[in-house]
Design a protein around this motif. Structure first.
Motif, mmCIF file in Angstrom:
data_model
loop_
_atom_site.group_PDB
_atom_site.id
_atom_site.type_symbol
_atom_site.label_atom_id
_atom_site.label_comp_id
_atom_site.label_asym_id
_atom_site.label_seq_id
_atom_site.Cartn_x
_atom_site.Cartn_y
_atom_site.Cartn_z
ATOM 1 N N SER A 144 -32.525 10.202 -1.770
ATOM 2 C CA SER A 144 -31.311 10.971 -1.645
ATOM 3 C C SER A 144 -31.204 11.935 -2.954
ATOM 4 C CB SER A 144 -30.052 9.857 -1.527
ATOM 5 O OG SER A 144 -29.874 9.057 -2.663
ATOM 6 N N GLU A 145 -32.107 11.810 -3.704
ATOM 7 C CA GLU A 145 -32.025 12.808 -4.918
ATOM 8 C C GLU A 145 -33.362 12.901 -5.391
ATOM 9 O OE1 GLU A 145 -30.231 11.030 -8.551
ATOM 10 O OE2 GLU A 145 -30.307 9.000 -7.618
ATOM 11 N N ALA A 146 -33.282 14.136 -6.165
ATOM 12 C CA ALA A 146 -34.648 14.476 -6.915
ATOM 13 C C ALA A 146 -34.989 13.526 -7.947
ATOM 14 C CB ALA A 146 -34.763 15.941 -7.400
ATOM 15 N N GLY A 147 -36.345 13.601 -8.282
ATOM 16 C CA GLY A 147 -36.623 12.552 -9.498
ATOM 17 C C GLY A 147 -38.089 12.481 -9.428
ATOM 18 N N THR A 148 -38.473 11.667 -10.546
ATOM 19 C CA THR A 148 -39.943 11.475 -10.729
ATOM 20 C C THR A 148 -40.075 10.037 -10.423
ATOM 21 O OG1 THR A 148 -40.126 13.192 -12.461
ATOM 22 C CG2 THR A 148 -41.805 11.325 -12.387
ATOM 23 N N VAL A 149 -41.012 9.510 -9.568
ATOM 24 C CA VAL A 149 -41.412 7.976 -9.313
ATOM 25 C C VAL A 149 -42.630 7.634 -9.930
ATOM 26 C CG1 VAL A 149 -41.942 6.695 -7.567
ATOM 27 C CG2 VAL A 149 -40.289 8.436 -7.020
ATOM 28 N N THR A 150 -42.751 6.444 -10.411
ATOM 29 C CA THR A 150 -43.923 6.153 -11.184
ATOM 30 C C THR A 150 -44.262 4.537 -10.752
ATOM 31 O OG1 THR A 150 -43.820 7.447 -13.232
ATOM 32 C CG2 THR A 150 -45.387 5.786 -13.175
ATOM 33 N N PHE A 151 -45.271 4.297 -10.464
ATOM 34 C CA PHE A 151 -45.542 2.711 -10.108
ATOM 35 C C PHE A 151 -46.936 2.384 -10.274
ATOM 36 C CE2 PHE A 151 -46.037 4.969 -6.012
ATOM 37 C CZ PHE A 151 -47.271 4.388 -5.472
ATOM 38 N N ASP A 152 -47.337 1.237 -10.458
ATOM 39 C CA ASP A 152 -48.697 0.535 -10.500
ATOM 40 C C ASP A 152 -48.942 -0.019 -9.270
ATOM 41 O OD1 ASP A 152 -48.831 1.294 -13.198
ATOM 42 O OD2 ASP A 152 -48.240 -0.458 -13.875
ATOM 43 N N TYR A 153 -50.273 -0.007 -9.044
ATOM 44 C CA TYR A 153 -50.694 -0.689 -7.682
ATOM 45 C C TYR A 153 -52.017 -1.416 -7.927
ATOM 46 C CZ TYR A 153 -54.191 3.197 -7.219
ATOM 47 O OH TYR A 153 -55.349 3.992 -7.450
ATOM 48 N N ASP A 154 -52.195 -2.569 -7.180
ATOM 49 C CA ASP A 154 -53.277 -3.391 -7.560
ATOM 50 C C ASP A 154 -53.737 -4.029 -5.843
ATOM 51 O OD1 ASP A 154 -55.159 -5.302 -7.785
ATOM 52 O OD2 ASP A 154 -53.892 -6.381 -9.144
ATOM 53 N N TYR A 155 -54.825 -3.604 -5.411
ATOM 54 C CA TYR A 155 -55.332 -3.829 -4.198
ATOM 55 C C TYR A 155 -56.501 -4.477 -3.949
ATOM 56 C CZ TYR A 155 -56.944 -3.282 0.919
ATOM 57 O OH TYR A 155 -57.344 -3.573 2.162
ATOM 58 N N ASN A 156 -56.700 -5.765 -3.357
ATOM 59 C CA ASN A 156 -57.957 -6.701 -3.475
ATOM 60 C C ASN A 156 -58.916 -6.048 -2.780
ATOM 61 O OD1 ASN A 156 -56.926 -7.185 -0.988
ATOM 62 N ND2 ASN A 156 -56.815 -9.499 -1.332
ATOM 63 N N GLY A 157 -58.940 -5.294 -1.593
ATOM 64 C CA GLY A 157 -59.862 -4.711 -0.953
ATOM 65 C C GLY A 157 -60.727 -5.884 -0.299
ATOM 66 N N VAL A 158 -60.462 -6.849 0.368
ATOM 67 C CA VAL A 158 -61.336 -7.807 0.702
ATOM 68 C C VAL A 158 -62.016 -7.509 2.042
ATOM 69 C CG1 VAL A 158 -60.108 -9.738 -0.200
ATOM 70 C CG2 VAL A 158 -59.429 -9.108 1.915
ATOM 71 N N ASP A 159 -61.557 -6.407 2.945
ATOM 72 C CA ASP A 159 -62.035 -5.830 3.916
ATOM 73 C C ASP A 159 -62.756 -4.478 3.716
ATOM 74 O OD1 ASP A 159 -63.235 -6.003 6.463
ATOM 75 O OD2 ASP A 159 -61.262 -5.758 7.700
ATOM 76 N N VAL A 160 -63.805 -4.283 2.732
ATOM 77 C CA VAL A 160 -64.202 -3.053 2.542
ATOM 78 C C VAL A 160 -64.656 -2.198 3.959
ATOM 79 C CG1 VAL A 160 -65.722 -1.486 1.192
ATOM 80 C CG2 VAL A 160 -64.709 -3.597 0.251
ATOM 81 N N GLY A 161 -64.067 -0.944 3.863
ATOM 82 C CA GLY A 161 -64.421 -0.069 5.158
ATOM 83 C C GLY A 161 -63.715 -0.307 6.170
ATOM 84 N N PHE A 162 -62.651 -1.096 6.054
ATOM 85 C CA PHE A 162 -61.962 -1.401 7.038
ATOM 86 C C PHE A 162 -60.464 -1.431 7.036
ATOM 87 C CE2 PHE A 162 -65.955 -2.939 8.339
ATOM 88 C CZ PHE A 162 -66.350 -2.241 9.466
ATOM 89 N N ASP A 163 -59.847 -2.360 6.530
ATOM 90 C CA ASP A 163 -58.280 -2.327 6.026
ATOM 91 C C ASP A 163 -58.304 -1.562 4.796
ATOM 92 O OD1 ASP A 163 -58.392 -4.242 7.943
ATOM 93 O OD2 ASP A 163 -57.927 -5.990 6.502
ATOM 94 N N PHE A 164 -57.198 -0.758 4.886
ATOM 95 C CA PHE A 164 -56.857 0.123 3.495
ATOM 96 C C PHE A 164 -55.510 0.177 3.003
ATOM 97 C CE2 PHE A 164 -56.551 2.857 7.426
ATOM 98 C CZ PHE A 164 -55.469 3.418 7.079
ATOM 99 N N ALA A 165 -55.514 0.259 1.698
ATOM 100 C CA ALA A 165 -53.907 0.532 1.082
ATOM 101 C C ALA A 165 -53.886 1.949 1.265
ATOM 102 C CB ALA A 165 -54.057 -0.120 -0.242
ATOM 103 N N VAL A 166 -52.315 2.323 1.438
ATOM 104 C CA VAL A 166 -52.108 3.702 1.747
ATOM 105 C C VAL A 166 -50.622 4.007 1.305
ATOM 106 C CG1 VAL A 166 -51.010 3.272 3.944
ATOM 107 C CG2 VAL A 166 -52.116 5.474 3.399
ATOM 108 N N ALA A 167 -50.472 4.925 0.687
ATOM 109 C CA ALA A 167 -49.206 5.491 0.027
ATOM 110 C C ALA A 167 -49.255 6.918 0.372
ATOM 111 C CB ALA A 167 -49.008 5.307 -1.486
ATOM 112 N N ILE A 168 -48.031 7.496 0.989
ATOM 113 C CA ILE A 168 -47.858 8.669 1.628
ATOM 114 C C ILE A 168 -46.522 9.203 1.517
ATOM 115 C CG2 ILE A 168 -49.687 8.444 3.560
ATOM 116 C CD1 ILE A 168 -47.426 8.305 5.636
ATOM 117 N N TYR A 169 -46.562 10.473 1.348
ATOM 118 C CA TYR A 169 -45.077 11.125 0.999
ATOM 119 C C TYR A 169 -44.951 12.336 2.215
ATOM 120 C CZ TYR A 169 -41.676 13.256 -1.996
ATOM 121 O OH TYR A 169 -40.356 14.049 -2.469
ATOM 122 N N THR A 170 -43.764 12.177 2.846
ATOM 123 C CA THR A 170 -43.682 13.081 3.933
ATOM 124 C C THR A 170 -42.228 13.671 3.950
ATOM 125 O OG1 THR A 170 -42.646 11.444 5.621
ATOM 126 C CG2 THR A 170 -45.079 11.746 5.684
#
Length: 339
Positions: A144-170
């Motif tokens: 609802s307002e402008a600003g700067t977002v920062t976060f850390d992520y940790d993905y275990n990737g147990v299904d390499v090549g298939f399941d995937f972590a995603v973050a998008i901005y639309t």
């Protein structure tokens, strides 16, 4: 780093010495018009900063009340531009609490796992597939307002090549940026500039199949932590002025107030001399001191001979009660006239 909006450009200087009369409570207020002079609109666009952008502090022993002068005397004052930088908001609380996110955690089949869990410090996305089709554990937030977002992520990737972590901005369903897309085990930090009305989505997209051994019993897990939002600085800061100092001379020009006067006393003619202050010797002090807050006579300050003349046959001197909001003590001098 917060976004910065437009600025006011001024060309101001402080007035070196200011004289001010205190009120009945022995206080005074310094305002911008008293202490600053010059051009508030250098670029001529008609926009000038308001009083709220200038912070005035009087160095009178009680700086906590800023521009308020507390008592008579000569004091330094300081004028500076107020810092309007909004505070950084951290964690999944307040406007970022889980109830303000649109959460997707319903898989196609009951034996599949899709879990979105929020705490105040983390958001965890968990999936485990058994059969297709593709499903996800995700959450979306609209800013609802402008600003700067920062976060850390940790993905275990147990299904390499298939399941995937995603973050998008639309924006209105149109992809603005892919912030994260990985099928591999990965950790990192993401920073992006948010705009009002834009959507942010994050989670795990599961292909619907069980991962290959040895991870065939391990779910895909994405953990988000250290979430922070630094609002855009919309304070419209002021340029062209630096912190400056001056002197304020505070004076009390309000006379002490008589809040109580004694009742009239009827005397016989023969009582005049015994109650006439004018007949006292010049060596006897006709003045005494009172507490300025209560009006009570300071013990020992009234000469015994003066006290005797003021009794008028009673047991206490008949004197008015004087108070003053700006002094600790007052001196009261007595004279009378007999007709």
């Amino acid at each position: 780093m917060a976004l910065t909006a437009q600025v006011y450009e001024v060309n101001l200087a402080n007035i070196s010495t200011v004289n001010l009369t205190l009120n009945d409570e022995c206080q005074g207020l310094l305002i911008r018009e008293m202490v600053l002079t010059g051009d508030y609109d250098v670029d001529g666009d008609g926009e000038v900063p308001g009083d709220e952008y200038f912070e005035i502090t009087v160095m009178d022993g009680n700086t906590s009340n800023g521009p308020i002068i507390d008592g008579c005397g000569e004091f330094q004052y300081k004028v500076e531009i107020r810092d309007f930088t909004p505070a950084v908001r951290e964690g999944f609380v307040g406007e970022f609490a889980p109830e303000n996110w649109t959460i997707n955690d319903e898989p196609p089949f009951d034996d599949q796992t899709s879990i979105v869990e929020f705490t105040e410090t983390t958001a965890t996305f968990t999936t485990f597939g058994s059969l297709p089709p593709v499903f996800e554990a995700s959450a979306f937030y609209q800013f609802s307002e402008a600003g700067t977002v920062t976060f850390d992520y940790d993905y275990n990737g147990v299904d390499v090549g298939f399941d995937f972590a995603v973050a998008i901005y639309t924006f209105e369903g149109v992809l603005v940026d892919i912030l994260l897309q990985t099928t591999n085990p990965e950790t990192g930090t993401i920073t992006f500039e948010a705009e009002p009305g834009f959507d942010f989505g994050i989670g795990v997209v599961d292909d619907g199949f069980v991962p290959f051994p040895p991870n065939n019993e391990t779910p895909s897990v994405l953990v988000i932590s250290n979430w922070s939002f630094a609002p855009a600085d919309t304070s419209i800061p002021v340029t062209g002025f630096t912190t400056s100092w001056g002197i304020v001379r505070a004076e009390d020009k309000t006379s002490p107030e008589a809040i109580e006067t004694p009742e009239d006393v009827n005397l016989l003619c023969v009582d005049f001399d015994a109650n006439n202050i004018a007949t006292l010797s010049n060596t006897i002090n006709h003045c005494y001191r009172v507490n300025a807050s209560t009006g009570a006579t300071i013990a020992g300050s009234m000469a015994p001979a003066l006290r005797a003349r003021l009794l008028a046959g009673g047991i206490a001197p008949l004197v008015p009660t004087f108070t003053d909001g700006c002094a600790q003590e007052l001196e009261v001098c007595v004279s009378d006239a007999v007709a």
